[in-house]
Design an enzyme around this catalytic site. Structure first.
Site, short mmCIF file in Angstrom:
data_model
loop_
_atom_site.label_atom_id
_atom_site.label_comp_id
_atom_site.label_asym_id
_atom_site.label_seq_id
_atom_site.Cartn_x
_atom_site.Cartn_y
_atom_site.Cartn_z
N GLU A 45 0.09 -18.26 -1.58
CA GLU A 45 -0.44 -17.22 -2.63
C GLU A 45 -1.63 -16.84 -1.85
O GLU A 45 -2.46 -16.71 -1.18
CB GLU A 45 -0.90 -17.39 -4.04
CG GLU A 45 -1.83 -16.07 -4.81
CD GLU A 45 -2.41 -15.91 -6.01
OE1 GLU A 45 -2.86 -17.79 -5.86
OE2 GLU A 45 -2.39 -15.36 -7.60
N LYS A 114 2.81 -10.87 -10.09
CA LYS A 114 2.92 -11.92 -10.18
C LYS A 114 3.08 -11.32 -11.89
O LYS A 114 2.35 -10.08 -12.52
CB LYS A 114 1.22 -11.44 -9.80
CG LYS A 114 0.45 -13.14 -10.93
CD LYS A 114 -0.86 -13.50 -10.05
CE LYS A 114 -1.21 -14.84 -10.47
NZ LYS A 114 -2.50 -14.84 -10.27
N CYS A 155 0.45 -18.72 -9.54
CA CYS A 155 -0.01 -19.17 -9.64
C CYS A 155 -0.24 -19.37 -11.19
O CYS A 155 0.36 -20.77 -11.71
CB CYS A 155 -1.25 -18.03 -8.86
SG CYS A 155 -3.04 -19.79 -8.67
#
Ligand SMILES: O=C(O)CCC(=O)C(=O)O
Length: 279
Positions: A45, A114, A155
């Site tokens: 990331e 994301k 994440c």
């Protein structure tokens, strides 16, 4: 590698303040991973930028742009599938935390923004509000490489089991999460979450963190790892810059699914609350 196996490489990159340097380092490691037999290579990331709200607007770029041009070239030159971590992406006057994927011809085959923004408050330890600068994506992302369908998350997306469950249902056998947990949540949650996602869904799960930089405003936990469908950690590194390798074995995955056939035994007929009384 023969049969229904392929080698995955995770690059736990040391990411610093220079975008050019971050990209060059990534390119060098991708070449090294390909030379060592990796068919699919993943970056962390925020692989072109330090992680933090003050950096996202400064490092943000459009797609295609400088970073994704380099990723495309690198995938093509090394003949690998490249899951290019994530970068701050500027689009529609917003900024997204975006993972792009390139095939061995350098063609972009997936783009994942994301979905779940990292907004948390653990008093005295860590407060973070990605939503101050970032917007969330609105779609789930899978891509097909030879042999295997792959699902993507970034994440904090790892904390949401429905995502992995849907990917498994869609036929993914590997789920990759570029991510950067921290020194508060990393020690207990990072491995636990991955093993849970892998075991529940009987898939391979891989996470790729940046290397730890003790001087950074956000200190990453590191510990990139790969977990197999049995829930076992089969490859892991510590917090320093490194390349991590693991072999994804689809025959092994099928044997786990045959031995404990939970996906066929689900009682989906019961998993809907129609009336829940506490009396
Ligand atoms: O969930 C966590 O503990 C960390 C998540 C995170 O750092 C992120 O989403 O960038």
């Amino acid at each position: 590698m023969a049969g229904r196996k392929f080698r995955l490489a995770l690059i736990q990159l040391a990411v610093g303040a220079s975008k050019t340097e971050n990209l060059q380092r990534a390119a060098t490691y991708i070449t090294q991973a390909a030379k060592n037999g990796a068919k699919i290579v993943a970056l962390p990331e925020c692989c072109n930028s330090p992680y933090g709200n003050k950096f996202f607007p400064e490092f943000a770029e459009s797609i295609p742009g400088e970073s994704t041009d380099l990723f495309a070239r690198s995938a093509k030159e090394n003949k690998v599938y490249l899951i290019a971590g994530s970068i701050p992406e500027r689009a529609d006057e917003k900024i997204y935390n975006t993972c792009t994927v390139f095939d061995p011809n350098g063609v972009m085959v997936a783009k994942h923004r994301k979905l779940h923004l990292f907004d948390i408050n653990i008093p005295g330890q860590i407060t973070f509000e990605e939503s101050k600068t970032l917007s969330s994506g609105n779609s789930l992302t899978v891509f097909d490489m030879e042999l295997c369908k792959v699902g993507l998350g970034i994440c904090y997306d790892l904390r949401f089991p429905e995502l992995a469950q849907i990917y498994a249902k869609e036929g993914c056998r590997l789920i990759v999460y570029p991510g950067a947990f921290n020194m508060t949540t990393g020690p207990l949650h990072w491995e636990l979450l991955q093993r849970a996602r892998a075991l529940d869904n009987q898939v391979y799960v891989a996470t790729v963190s940046p290397a730890r930089d003790e001087t950074a405003s956000y200190i990453a936990w590191g510990h990139s790892m790969v977990v197999d469908p049995w829930g076992k950690v089969i490859s892991e590194c510590d917090h320093k810059e490194d390349i991590l390798y693991a072999d994804v074995d689809l025959d092994y995955l099928e044997s786990v699914r045959e031995q404990i056939p939970v996906s066929k035994q689900k009682r989906s007929d019961l998993y809907k609350v129609v009336n829940c009384s506490d009396q």
